[in-house]
Write an enzyme that holds these catalytic residues in place. Structure first.
Site, PDB file in Angstrom:
ATOM      1  N   SER A 199       0.659  -1.309   0.033  1.00 41.63           N
ATOM      2  CA  SER A 199      -0.004   0.097   0.184  1.00 41.63           C
ATOM      3  C   SER A 199       0.873   1.379   0.046  1.00 41.63           C
ATOM      4  CB  SER A 199      -0.945  -0.015   1.183  1.00 41.63           C
ATOM      5  OG  SER A 199      -0.196   0.083   2.451  1.00 41.63           O
ATOM      6  N   HIS A 227      -5.578  -4.480  -0.440  1.00 39.25           N
ATOM      7  CA  HIS A 227      -5.747  -3.293  -1.581  1.00 39.25           C
ATOM      8  C   HIS A 227      -6.084  -4.064  -2.820  1.00 39.25           C
ATOM      9  CE1 HIS A 227      -4.307  -0.288   1.276  1.00 39.25           C
ATOM     10  NE2 HIS A 227      -3.764  -1.317   1.990  1.00 39.25           N
ATOM     11  N   LYS A 258     -11.551  -1.107   2.947  1.00 36.71           N
ATOM     12  CA  LYS A 258     -11.232  -0.483   1.633  1.00 36.71           C
ATOM     13  C   LYS A 258     -12.347  -0.606   0.730  1.00 36.71           C
ATOM     14  CE  LYS A 258      -6.712  -1.082   3.636  1.00 36.71           C
ATOM     15  NZ  LYS A 258      -6.933  -0.201   4.743  1.00 36.71           N
TER      16      LYS A 258
END
Ligand code: PMP
Length: 413
Positions: A199, A227, A258
Site C-alpha cells: 500500500s 488493497h 477499503k
C-alpha cells in the site's frame, strides 16, 4: 485504626515514561512552527460522497481514502445498515464466541465464502485483528514465518504477538525469498506471508513466482488482499486470483475498510481444520464483534462487488490516467506504470512533502502523506488512491491541481 491505613512513604517518581517521545514531539513542534498544518490531524467536517468532503470549510476532492469501489454511499448498502440498526440494535456487546454472533455475522461470512469460492470465512472486527490473529495463532514456537520486509504493521504485530521465528526477505524479491527458505530446516512448519498490493508504493507482488517458491519449500501461504479486493482478477478477489495461484494459497486475509466501504476484517480458507481458529485465535475471541449494521452493510457491499465490472473498468481507467498525467508533468512516481489503484508520488524530504501536501489541500485536494516508519527507510511520499466514483472531470481537475501545487512548491519545473 487499621495499621494498614497508616500513611506509607511515597517513593520518588520513576523515569518519565514519555521521555522517549521527546524527539518526536520536538520534530513535530518544529514542523508546525513553520506554519504548515498538521497532516495527521485533519477532520472531515462533512462527507458529501465517496470523492468529496468539506475540510476546513472547503469542498475538497478526496484522493486518499482507499474507498476504491466507492461503496460508502451505495443506496443498497446504506439501506441494509439502517434496517439492521432497526432490527438488531446498535451493537452486540459481546464476543463472537459468546453472545456476539448474530444472523448478520453468519450472512456476512456466507457472502465472503461466495465471493471467494472458499469453504470457510471468519469475520474479525478489523483487518488489523485478522492479521494479528492469523499470524499469532497459526505458527508456533518451532515454526517460521517468512515475510516481506515491507509488510503491513498488522502482519508484523501479529508476528510479535506469537511465538514463531521470524525471517524477513527483501521486498518483492523472489530470489531472496528462495534463499531464505532454503536455509530453514526442511521439517519445520513454514508460513510465507505476502501482500497482493503493497500500500505504500502501490506495487504488486510477483505472486506466481513467490507462491511457486514457497510450495517448493513446503510452506503454507497467506496473501493479504486488503488493497486488491474488488478490482483484480475475474471475480475481483485480488492479485492472487489474477496470478492464478488460488488453489495454492491456504489463507487470504482482507478488510472491509477499503473496497467494501465499512469496517471489519476477514480470513478465508479451504483448509479442512480452519474452523478450530474460532476457539484459539485471541484477537477473535477476546473482543466484541462488529455491530449488526456494519456486517449488514459489508454483506450487501460484498454481494454487489461480485457484479461490479463497470466500476472496476472505470477505476483502472482513472488509475492509468492519473499515473500518465503525473508522469508527464515530471513527478517521480514509485512504479513505472499504474500497477494498482494507488499512485505514490516520491518527494525529496519531509519538508517538501508537507509543503506539497498543504498546497494540494489549499487547492482543494486531499491526498495521504506518508513517512517512515510507515514507508520504507528514507522514503517520503504523497499517496493517491483512486476511486471508481471519481469522474473523468475530477481526474482532470486532480492533474491540474498537481500541476499548480508542483510548480508553486518547486517540485516540478
Ligand atoms: N493489511 C493491509 C495491507 C493494510 O493496508 C491494512 C490497513 N491499511 C490492514 C491490513 C488493516 O486493515 P483494517 O483497516 O481493516 O484494520
Amino acid at each position: 485504626m487499621d495499621p494498614a491505613d497508616e500513611a506509607q512513604p511515597v517513593a520518588a517518581p520513576g523515569r518519565d515514561l514519555f521521555a522517549k517521545f521527546d524527539p518526536l514531539i520536538a520534530e513535530r513542534e518544529a514542523l508546525l512552527s513553520t506554519g504548515v498544518r498538521d497532516p495527521f490531524g485533519l477532520v472531515m467536517e462533512k462527507v458529501l460522497s465517496p470523492t468529496r468532503a468539506i475540510i476546513r470549510g472547503k469542498e475538497t476532492i478526496l484522493l486518499g481514502t482507499y474507498n476504491y469501489m466507492g461503496m460508502t454511499f451505495d443506496p443498497d448498502v446504506i439501506a441494509a445498515g439502517k434496517k439492521a440498526l432497526d432490527d438488531y440494535g446498535s451493537g452486540t456487546t459481546g464476543s463472537r464466541v459468546l453472545n456476539g454472533t448474530y444472523q448478520g455475522h453468519r450472512e456476512c461470512e456466507e457472502a465472503l465464502k461466495e465471493f471467494y469460492g472458499t469453504d470457510h470465512a471468519m469475520v474479525f472486527s478489523t483487518g488489523y485483528q485478522a492479521n494479528l490473529g492469523l499470524m499469532s495463532t497459526i505458527a508456533g514456537k518451532e515454526d517460521y514465518i517468512i515475510l516481506d520486509a515491507d509488510s503491513h504493521a498488522s502482519i508484523y504485530d501479529g508476528c510479535f504477538l506469537g511465538d514463531a521465528q521470524i525471517v524477513r526477505f527483501r521486498h518483492n524479491n523472489v530470489d531472496d525469498l528462495a534463499r531464505r527458505l532454503a536455509r530453514l530446516p526442511a521439517e519445520a512448519g513454514k508460513l510465507v506471508v505476502l501482500e497482493g498490493v503493497y500500500s505504500m508504493l502501490g506495487d504488486i507482488a510477483p505472486l506466481k513466482a513467490m507462491v511457486e517458491v514457497a510450495k517448493r519449500h513446503g510452506a503454507m501461504v497467506v496473501v493479504d488482499e486488503a488493497h486488491g479486493m474488488g478490482f483484480f482478477g475475474a471475480h475481483g478477489r485480488g492479485v492472487f486470483e489474477e496470478a492464478e495461484v488460488e488453489d495454492q494459497v491456504e489463507f487470504v486475509v482482507g478488510t472491509f475498510s477499503k473496497s467494501v466501504g465499512t469496517v471489519g476484517g476477514f480470513v478465508v480458507s479451504n483448509h479442512p481444520k480452519f474452523e478450530v481458529l474460532r476457539l484459539v485465535c485471541r484477537p477473535y475471541v477476546f473482543t466484541a464483534s462488529l455491530p449488526p449494521s456494519v456486517v449488514a452493510t459489508a454483506a450487501t457491499s460484498i454481494r454487489k462487488l461480485m457484479h461490479a465490472e463497470e466500476k472496476r473498468a472505470h477505476l483502472w481507467k482513472n488509475s492509468r490516467r492519473l499515473h500518465l498525467g503525473l508522469r508527464e508533468l515530471g513527478f517521480t512516481l514509485a512504479t513505472p506504470e499504474a500497477q494498482s489503484a494507488i499512485i505514490a508520488v516520491l518527494l525529496a524530504d519531509q519538508e517538501t512533502t508537507v509543503r506539497m501536501w498543504q498546497a494540494l489541500l489549499e487547492a482543494g485536494l486531499y491526498v495521504n502523506m506518508a513517512r517512515p516508519p510507515a514507508t520504507p527507510t528514507g522514503t517520503f511520499l504523497l499517496r493517491c488512491s483512486l476511486c471508481a466514483s471519481h469522474t473523468d472531470e475530477e481526474v482532470g481537475q486532480i492533474i491540474e491541481m498537481f500541476a499548480g501545487a508542483g510548480r508553486a512548491t518547486g517540485v516540478i519545473g
